[in-house]
Design a protein around this motif. Structure first.
Motif, PDB file in Angstrom:
ATOM      1  N   ILE A  66      -9.511  -7.518  18.127  1.00 26.15           N
ATOM      2  CA  ILE A  66      -8.383  -7.086  18.936  1.00 26.15           C
ATOM      3  C   ILE A  66      -7.217  -6.836  17.992  1.00 26.15           C
ATOM      4  CG2 ILE A  66      -7.670  -9.458  19.473  1.00 26.15           C
ATOM      5  CD1 ILE A  66      -6.782  -8.349  22.247  1.00 26.15           C
ATOM      6  N   VAL A  67      -6.608  -5.677  18.124  1.00 26.69           N
ATOM      7  CA  VAL A  67      -5.477  -5.279  17.287  1.00 26.69           C
ATOM      8  C   VAL A  67      -4.201  -5.587  18.075  1.00 26.69           C
ATOM      9  CG1 VAL A  67      -4.358  -3.372  16.073  1.00 26.69           C
ATOM     10  CG2 VAL A  67      -6.855  -3.498  16.184  1.00 26.69           C
ATOM     11  N   ALA A  68      -3.414  -6.526  17.555  1.00 32.54           N
ATOM     12  CA  ALA A  68      -2.254  -7.024  18.301  1.00 32.54           C
ATOM     13  C   ALA A  68      -1.172  -5.956  18.455  1.00 32.54           C
ATOM     14  CB  ALA A  68      -1.680  -8.244  17.583  1.00 32.54           C
ATOM     15  N   ASP A  69      -0.637  -5.880  19.665  1.00 37.52           N
ATOM     16  CA  ASP A  69       0.490  -4.997  19.961  1.00 37.52           C
ATOM     17  C   ASP A  69       1.323  -5.660  21.061  1.00 37.52           C
ATOM     18  OD1 ASP A  69       2.251  -2.893  20.201  1.00 37.52           O
ATOM     19  OD2 ASP A  69       0.910  -1.690  21.479  1.00 37.52           O
ATOM     20  N   PRO A  70       2.440  -6.290  20.739  1.00 35.22           N
ATOM     21  CA  PRO A  70       3.161  -6.237  19.465  1.00 35.22           C
ATOM     22  C   PRO A  70       2.519  -7.135  18.404  1.00 35.22           C
ATOM     23  CG  PRO A  70       4.286  -7.685  20.982  1.00 35.22           C
ATOM     24  CD  PRO A  70       3.152  -7.088  21.744  1.00 35.22           C
ATOM     25  N   PRO A  71       2.881  -6.913  17.122  1.00 36.79           N
ATOM     26  CA  PRO A  71       2.325  -7.747  16.058  1.00 36.79           C
ATOM     27  C   PRO A  71       2.928  -9.142  16.082  1.00 36.79           C
ATOM     28  CG  PRO A  71       3.981  -6.278  15.170  1.00 36.79           C
ATOM     29  CD  PRO A  71       3.807  -5.900  16.616  1.00 36.79           C
ATOM     30  N   LEU A  72       2.297 -10.045  15.336  1.00 41.85           N
ATOM     31  CA  LEU A  72       2.837 -11.390  15.178  1.00 41.85           C
ATOM     32  C   LEU A  72       4.217 -11.296  14.540  1.00 41.85           C
ATOM     33  CD1 LEU A  72       1.768 -14.346  15.592  1.00 41.85           C
ATOM     34  CD2 LEU A  72       1.312 -14.346  13.140  1.00 41.85           C
ATOM     35  N   ALA A  73       5.116 -12.177  14.928  1.00 39.09           N
ATOM     36  CA  ALA A  73       6.490 -12.153  14.408  1.00 39.09           C
ATOM     37  C   ALA A  73       6.496 -12.143  12.884  1.00 39.09           C
ATOM     38  CB  ALA A  73       7.250 -13.370  14.923  1.00 39.09           C
ATOM     39  N   GLY A  74       7.308 -11.251  12.305  1.00 36.27           N
ATOM     40  CA  GLY A  74       7.435 -11.166  10.859  1.00 36.27           C
ATOM     41  C   GLY A  74       6.487 -10.166  10.214  1.00 36.27           C
ATOM     42  N   LEU A  75       5.573  -9.601  10.978  1.00 36.24           N
ATOM     43  CA  LEU A  75       4.626  -8.628  10.438  1.00 36.24           C
ATOM     44  C   LEU A  75       4.955  -7.230  10.948  1.00 36.24           C
ATOM     45  CD1 LEU A  75       1.267 -10.577  10.881  1.00 36.24           C
ATOM     46  CD2 LEU A  75       2.690 -10.418   8.825  1.00 36.24           C
ATOM     47  N   ALA A  76       4.588  -6.219  10.154  1.00 40.22           N
ATOM     48  CA  ALA A  76       4.795  -4.835  10.579  1.00 40.22           C
ATOM     49  C   ALA A  76       3.781  -4.471  11.661  1.00 40.22           C
ATOM     50  CB  ALA A  76       4.658  -3.899   9.377  1.00 40.22           C
ATOM     51  N   ALA A  77       4.110  -3.432  12.415  1.00 41.97           N
ATOM     52  CA  ALA A  77       3.253  -3.014  13.530  1.00 41.97           C
ATOM     53  C   ALA A  77       1.892  -2.546  13.039  1.00 41.97           C
ATOM     54  CB  ALA A  77       3.930  -1.898  14.317  1.00 41.97           C
ATOM     55  N   ASN A  78       0.891  -2.789  13.853  1.00 43.72           N
ATOM     56  CA  ASN A  78      -0.441  -2.272  13.593  1.00 43.72           C
ATOM     57  C   ASN A  78      -0.494  -0.794  13.952  1.00 43.72           C
ATOM     58  OD1 ASN A  78      -2.015  -4.621  12.755  1.00 43.72           O
ATOM     59  ND2 ASN A  78      -1.574  -5.418  14.793  1.00 43.72           N
ATOM     60  N   PRO A  79      -1.418  -0.040  13.351  1.00 44.61           N
ATOM     61  CA  PRO A  79      -1.557   1.367  13.745  1.00 44.61           C
ATOM     62  C   PRO A  79      -2.041   1.476  15.185  1.00 44.61           C
ATOM     63  CG  PRO A  79      -3.317   0.720  12.247  1.00 44.61           C
ATOM     64  CD  PRO A  79      -2.346  -0.416  12.286  1.00 44.61           C
ATOM     65  N   PRO A  80      -1.627   2.523  15.891  1.00 44.87           N
ATOM     66  CA  PRO A  80      -2.102   2.706  17.270  1.00 44.87           C
ATOM     67  C   PRO A  80      -3.567   3.117  17.281  1.00 44.87           C
ATOM     68  CG  PRO A  80      -0.824   4.605  16.569  1.00 44.87           C
ATOM     69  CD  PRO A  80      -0.714   3.593  15.465  1.00 44.87           C
ATOM     70  N   ALA A  81      -4.175   3.037  18.457  1.00 47.45           N
ATOM     71  CA  ALA A  81      -5.569   3.484  18.607  1.00 47.45           C
ATOM     72  C   ALA A  81      -5.662   4.944  18.203  1.00 47.45           C
ATOM     73  CB  ALA A  81      -6.009   3.293  20.053  1.00 47.45           C
ATOM     74  N   ASP A  82      -6.579   5.261  17.297  1.00 50.58           N
ATOM     75  CA  ASP A  82      -6.697   6.601  16.735  1.00 50.58           C
ATOM     76  C   ASP A  82      -8.049   7.202  17.099  1.00 50.58           C
ATOM     77  OD1 ASP A  82      -6.534   8.915  15.286  1.00 50.58           O
ATOM     78  OD2 ASP A  82      -6.755   7.950  13.323  1.00 50.58           O
ATOM     79  N   LEU A  83      -8.048   8.079  18.099  1.00 50.89           N
ATOM     80  CA  LEU A  83      -9.298   8.700  18.536  1.00 50.89           C
ATOM     81  C   LEU A  83      -9.865   9.632  17.471  1.00 50.89           C
ATOM     82  CD1 LEU A  83      -8.422   9.527  22.253  1.00 50.89           C
ATOM     83  CD2 LEU A  83      -9.657   7.565  21.353  1.00 50.89           C
ATOM     84  N   ASP A  84      -8.996  10.144  16.595  1.00 49.00           N
ATOM     85  CA  ASP A  84      -9.473  11.037  15.534  1.00 49.00           C
ATOM     86  C   ASP A  84     -10.303  10.296  14.494  1.00 49.00           C
ATOM     87  OD1 ASP A  84      -8.257  13.219  16.702  1.00 49.00           O
ATOM     88  OD2 ASP A  84      -6.385  12.958  15.584  1.00 49.00           O
ATOM     89  N   SER A  85     -10.259   8.948  14.532  1.00 47.79           N
ATOM     90  CA  SER A  85     -11.040   8.182  13.563  1.00 47.79           C
ATOM     91  C   SER A  85     -12.523   8.112  13.952  1.00 47.79           C
ATOM     92  CB  SER A  85     -10.479   6.757  13.441  1.00 47.79           C
ATOM     93  OG  SER A  85     -10.669   6.038  14.656  1.00 47.79           O
ATOM     94  N   ILE A  86     -12.869   8.667  15.124  1.00 48.80           N
ATOM     95  CA  ILE A  86     -14.271   8.680  15.567  1.00 48.80           C
ATOM     96  C   ILE A  86     -14.839  10.058  15.249  1.00 48.80           C
ATOM     97  CG2 ILE A  86     -15.836   8.342  17.500  1.00 48.80           C
ATOM     98  CD1 ILE A  86     -13.601   6.814  18.898  1.00 48.80           C
ATOM     99  N   PRO A  87     -15.618  10.175  14.179  1.00 48.55           N
ATOM    100  CA  PRO A  87     -16.100  11.508  13.795  1.00 48.55           C
ATOM    101  C   PRO A  87     -17.218  11.993  14.712  1.00 48.55           C
ATOM    102  CG  PRO A  87     -17.055   9.850  12.366  1.00 48.55           C
ATOM    103  CD  PRO A  87     -16.103   9.123  13.283  1.00 48.55           C
ATOM    104  N   ASN A  88     -17.263  13.318  14.893  1.00 45.82           N
ATOM    105  CA  ASN A  88     -18.395  13.932  15.588  1.00 45.82           C
ATOM    106  C   ASN A  88     -18.777  15.194  14.819  1.00 45.82           C
ATOM    107  OD1 ASN A  88     -20.387  14.690  17.307  1.00 45.82           O
ATOM    108  ND2 ASN A  88     -19.060  15.274  19.000  1.00 45.82           N
TER     109      ASN A  88
END
Length: 198
Positions: free
Chosen positions: A147-169
């Protein structure tokens, strides 16, 4: 009378048939991947789901999710490309095996801090896969989930959003390649026969 070499012809035809079969198989894989991508698109827009025993994590890829992490966990670093490094902990969430939780990112590696647990909101994604490419050829188990946290844990930078382009076809392009190889093999063999008969 011009004779066609039987053995060579059979070998070439078998190779061409294999290439065509691989092309057809890739077309089938393309349809399967298109269906999987359509399911992921639905997941992104779906309502938040609670991580619980019995939940099919793979079927809910990129779906908004909530996990209740019951215990304290040490953290570890893995690469995150342009985002720097991921901070990952383990979350029991009542599952048989701990679920990885990407708490956030940092630009520079630093001493890991313990994750105290609690409720984590985010989305489900595939966890980093440490298996080598060679091992993945023989080990067909899907990569683990996290699970990719959103919002991130305090003091950490944001995680990248869900990226559908990362699923190659790219299965259709693979199919075209196999069909092209088959055609090239036939042309080369025809030229070889022509030269032999000249």
């Amino acid at each position: 009378m011009k004779r066609v070499p039987i053995l060579a012809t059979l070998v070439v035809l078998a190779a061409v048939a294999t290439m065509v079969a691989l092309g057809v198989w890739q077309l089938g894989r393309a349809k399967e991947k298109e269906a999987a991508i359509a399911e992921v698109v639905r997941n992104v827009k779906a309502s938040r789901i609670d991580v619980a025993p019995g939940l099919d994590l793979q079927a809910n890829l990129f779906r908004p999710a909530r996990a209740r992490c019951e215990r304290r966990s040490p953290t570890r670093l893995t690469g995150a490309g342009k985002y720097g490094f991921r901070i990952i902990a383990d979350c029991s969430a009542g599952l048989n095996q701990p679920l990885a939780v990407q708490l956030g990112t940092v630009r520079q590696p630093k001493e890991g801090q313990a994750f105290e647990g609690g409720v984590v909101n985010g989305y489900l994604a595939q966890a980093p896969d440490n298996r080598s490419l060679l091992r993945q050829l023989f080990d067909h188990r899907p990569a683990g989930m996290m699970i990719v946290a959103d919002p991130p844990l305090a003091g950490l930078a944001a995680n990248p959003p869900a990226d559908l382009d990362s699923i190659p076809n790219n299965h259709k392009s693979y199919a075209v390649q196999w069909f092209a190889f088959a055609a090239i093999a036939l042309v080369i063999y025809a030229l070889a026969l022509r030269r032999r008969w000249a």
